[in-house]
Design an enzyme around this catalytic site. Structure first.
Site, short mmCIF file in Angstrom:
data_model
loop_
_atom_site.label_atom_id
_atom_site.label_comp_id
_atom_site.label_asym_id
_atom_site.label_seq_id
_atom_site.Cartn_x
_atom_site.Cartn_y
_atom_site.Cartn_z
N ARG A 116 12.49 1.07 0.30
CA ARG A 116 12.01 2.89 0.57
C ARG A 116 12.39 3.58 1.60
O ARG A 116 12.54 3.22 2.50
CB ARG A 116 10.06 2.81 -0.12
CG ARG A 116 9.69 1.99 -0.96
CD ARG A 116 8.04 1.87 -0.68
NE ARG A 116 7.13 1.28 0.17
CZ ARG A 116 6.03 1.36 -0.13
NH1 ARG A 116 5.17 1.59 -0.41
NH2 ARG A 116 5.17 1.17 0.72
N ASP A 120 -5.72 3.48 3.08
CA ASP A 120 -3.98 2.99 3.86
C ASP A 120 -2.88 3.91 2.66
O ASP A 120 -2.28 3.14 3.28
CB ASP A 120 -4.95 1.49 3.86
CG ASP A 120 -5.13 1.23 1.89
OD1 ASP A 120 -6.53 1.72 1.97
OD2 ASP A 120 -4.46 0.19 1.96
N GLY A 160 3.73 -11.49 0.24
CA GLY A 160 4.73 -10.39 0.22
C GLY A 160 5.57 -10.20 -0.44
O GLY A 160 5.75 -9.50 0.31
N LYS A 169 10.52 -3.23 0.40
CA LYS A 169 8.54 -3.83 0.08
C LYS A 169 8.97 -5.13 -1.28
O LYS A 169 10.19 -5.27 -2.22
CB LYS A 169 7.89 -2.31 -0.94
CG LYS A 169 6.74 -2.95 -1.57
CD LYS A 169 6.39 -1.74 -2.51
CE LYS A 169 5.06 -1.70 -3.05
NZ LYS A 169 4.45 -0.55 -3.63
N GLY A 226 1.44 -5.84 4.70
CA GLY A 226 1.51 -7.20 3.91
C GLY A 226 2.69 -7.90 3.32
O GLY A 226 2.99 -8.60 3.46
N ARG A 255 0.42 5.80 7.73
CA ARG A 255 -1.04 6.17 6.52
C ARG A 255 -1.86 6.84 7.49
O ARG A 255 -2.55 6.83 8.91
CB ARG A 255 -1.30 4.80 6.06
CG ARG A 255 0.34 4.83 5.61
CD ARG A 255 -0.03 2.75 4.97
NE ARG A 255 1.17 2.17 4.54
CZ ARG A 255 1.53 1.89 3.35
NH1 ARG A 255 0.69 2.36 2.82
NH2 ARG A 255 2.91 1.99 3.00
P1 AMP Z 1 -2.26 -1.64 -1.33
O1 AMP Z 1 -2.28 -2.19 -3.47
O2 AMP Z 1 -1.14 -0.77 -1.37
O3 AMP Z 1 -3.72 -1.12 -1.89
O4 AMP Z 1 -2.59 -2.94 -0.34
C1 AMP Z 1 -3.78 -2.91 -0.32
C2 AMP Z 1 -3.09 -3.71 0.94
O5 AMP Z 1 -2.68 -5.46 0.64
C3 AMP Z 1 -1.89 -4.03 1.76
O6 AMP Z 1 -2.45 -4.32 2.91
C4 AMP Z 1 -0.91 -4.30 0.84
O7 AMP Z 1 0.33 -4.09 2.13
C5 AMP Z 1 -1.25 -5.98 1.00
N1 AMP Z 1 -0.81 -6.18 -0.01
C6 AMP Z 1 -0.34 -5.91 -1.09
N2 AMP Z 1 0.31 -6.75 -2.63
C7 AMP Z 1 0.80 -7.91 -1.22
C8 AMP Z 1 1.16 -9.04 -1.72
N3 AMP Z 1 1.75 -9.18 -2.74
N4 AMP Z 1 1.64 -9.72 -0.53
C9 AMP Z 1 0.85 -8.89 0.49
N5 AMP Z 1 0.03 -8.36 1.12
C10 AMP Z 1 0.05 -7.44 -0.05
MG MG Z 2 -0.58 0.02 -0.23
#
Ligand code: AMP
Ligand code: MG
Length: 524
Positions: free
Chosen positions: A192, A269, A135, A122, A102, A199
């Protein structure tokens, strides 16, 4: 700046045919093309020279305009086609459907000295997988990711790496504690680096959609590029692959337990298929040893991802990975065997790891009681994990165990409340040290030899939660000196560093309940 670009993921696997950057469910594809967002006024905060070298760049490249442009998302490298991966996942135990990159955009893969590296930004803006979010990433979480990736690498823990940390010059709105107090923060982007960012969730989403074709392609691709030892094909190769993922994941978790790292969001994930620590979010380091501790406030109720639960969660995640690739094999026993093995193998590896932390020579099972007793003792009164194990190496096997606890010497520094060291607590420690001393006296190592060996596995310096926060607070005021200082120190976490003795201390009292130190949310 010259990179040897050799893309495979976006060349060998099916792409989402839609090129528009709209949020959507993506079918029959492993990824969608996505272009990084152009930052307002990018500025390099920090770059890892080592990681730069690893991918074929030098220190001059780091200073170049091109580096700033490419790794802030301003410029797309020639002959590349950046993309976001499609994956799903179980979040906090529940199937969440499509998640995907995301806010991560894969720029390209490079090959340098026969090693393949994927470069991923990222925080570089929206992708089809951004769901309801923007994003983007903020400076505080990007500093945490950059510092911790490299710290973990130098501790010998399998991990993704971090090349660079840039300010975007843009403001990002965040409600840090999810309590209705949203505010603007500085935006940042981290680059990164990892052989691959695949994953568990990449496999899960395809299985959930019964897209056997892409699932097979993704699994074959993964084996071909990242599991070269697997020479078989078809079913046989998938079983070998799963066994290898089990082994690598297990290995990673044993390292986490060794250094006191709590990931904080072990959703499927967030588990790398390569057994690398990935996605540094609301992670934390044990200061006082506490198996029930989690830094993640989002997980405060359930504490699913607490320190002591990490091995169990890894197994749970592996079970879901097994479910995802099961259709490729269509037989349950091979998966069941691999999963059954996990517990046995984990107990064995964990015991070996703890024996190493105690400086004991390997021998079967005899030290389990000693280790259990130690873990109970560490919970009696707040005891700093890092200091305890590091200073345990000062213990001499000839020392007299006195009833006042004088024999503890420098180990006393590990106790947050030295006054607690009396009565039953002191008795428990006396008891333990008598047993420990006896084990040591049966070992052939001298005190010095043992100390040297222990210092190879018990770090002197880890990225304590409050240290990252001090670096963040200064960086927020454009002072990056602490980021630099900590980054340099954590390159040699097992060495004595006289000039850094000030970081070898227990968590200061102000940090006990401070946001960012012991309390982190997923907001980043
Ligand atoms: P995580 O925090 O790694 O568990 O993220 C879970 C999901 O949310 C993943 O698909 C990330 O890409 C998405 N995600 C987290 N933060 C953002 C953000 N600021 N904008 C878009 N997607 C996000
Ligand atoms: Mg994640």
């Amino acid at each position: 700046m010259k990179l040897n670009i050799k893309d495979t993921f976006n060349k060998e696997l099916p792409a989402d045919p839609i090129r528009e950057n709209t949020r959507r469910q993506v079918f029959d594809a492993a990824f969608s093309y996505a272009t990084p967002r152009k930052p307002g006024r990018p500025k390099l905060v920090h770059a890892s020279e080592e990681v730069a070298k690893m991918i074929g760049l030098d220190s001059e490249d780091i200073k170049s305009e091109e580096f700033l442009k490419v790794f802030s998302g301003n410029k797309v490298l020639e002959n590349t086609d950046p993309y976001a991966m499609c994956y799903g996942g179980h979040q906090f135990g529940n199937w969440a459907g499509q998640l995907g990159d995301g806010r991560a955009i894969n720029l390209a893969e490079v090959v340098y000295e026969d090693q393949r590296w994927a470069l991923q930004l990222k925080g570089a803006g929206e992708t089809p997988y951004s769901r309801t979010a923007d994003g983007l990433a903020v400076l505080r979480s990007s500093i945490r990711e950059h510092l911790c990736s490299e710290a973990m690498f130098h501790l010998g823990v399998p991990t993704t790496r971090s090349l660079s940390l840039m300010l975007t010059g843009d403001q990002v709105m965040r409600d840090m504690l999810y309590d209705g107090n949203a505010d603007y923060e500085k935006g940042a982007v981290v680059c990164r680096v990892s052989p691959s960012f695949i994953r568990f969730g990449n496999f899960q989403i395809l299985a959930a959609r019964k897209d056997l074709k892409t699932l097979t392609e993704l699994t074959d691709y993964t084996i071909r590029h990242f599991f070269p030892k697997i020479k078989s094909t078809g079913k046989e190769s998938y079983i070998e692959f799963f066994n290898e993922v089990v082994d690598r994941t297990l290995e990673m978790i044993v390292h986490w337990q060794r250094v006191g790292f709590v990931h904080g969001v072990m959703n499927t994930d967030n588990l790398s298929i390569l057994g690398l620590t990935i996605d540094y979010g609301p992670y934390g380091w044990l200061e006082g040893y506490d198996v029930d501790w989690t830094p993640n406030t989002t997980d405060r109720g359930q504490k699913r991802y607490r320190f002591g639960n990490q091995p169990r969660v890894a197994l749970w995640n592996l079970m879901h990975l097994a479910n995802a690739i099961y259709p490729l094999v269509d037989e349950a026993p091979p998966f069941k065997n691999a999963l059954d093995n996990f517990q046995k193998e984990y107990d064995k590896k964990y015991l070996e790891m703890m024996q190493a932390k105690l400086g004991l020579e390997k021998r079967e099972n005899v030290d389990q009681i000693l280790i259990n007793q130690l873990q109970e003792n560490l919970l009696l009164t707040e005891t700093d994990m890092t200091i305890f194990f590091r200073n345990l190496a000062d213990f001499k096997k000839e020392i007299m165990i006195d009833s006042e606890g004088e024999f503890l010497g420098s180990i006393k520094n590990a106790f947050y409340q030295p006054k607690d060291l009396k009565g039953k607590v002191l008795e428990a420690w006396i008891d333990w040290f008598i047993n420990y001393k006896e084990k040591l006296s049966n070992d052939s190592l001298s005190n010095e030899e043992r100390k040297a060996k222990m210092n190879e596995v018990n770090p002197k310096y880890v990225l304590r939660n409050y240290m990252a926060q001090l670096a963040i607070d200064a960086a927020d005021k454009d002072d990056f000196s602490i980021v630099n200082e900590i980054f340099e120190m954590l390159k040699n976490p097992y060495d004595e560093q006289i000039e850094n003795e000030k970081w070898f201390v227990k968590r200061p009292e102000w940090a006990r309940h401070k946001v960012g130190c012991s309390m982190l949310s997923c907001s980043s």
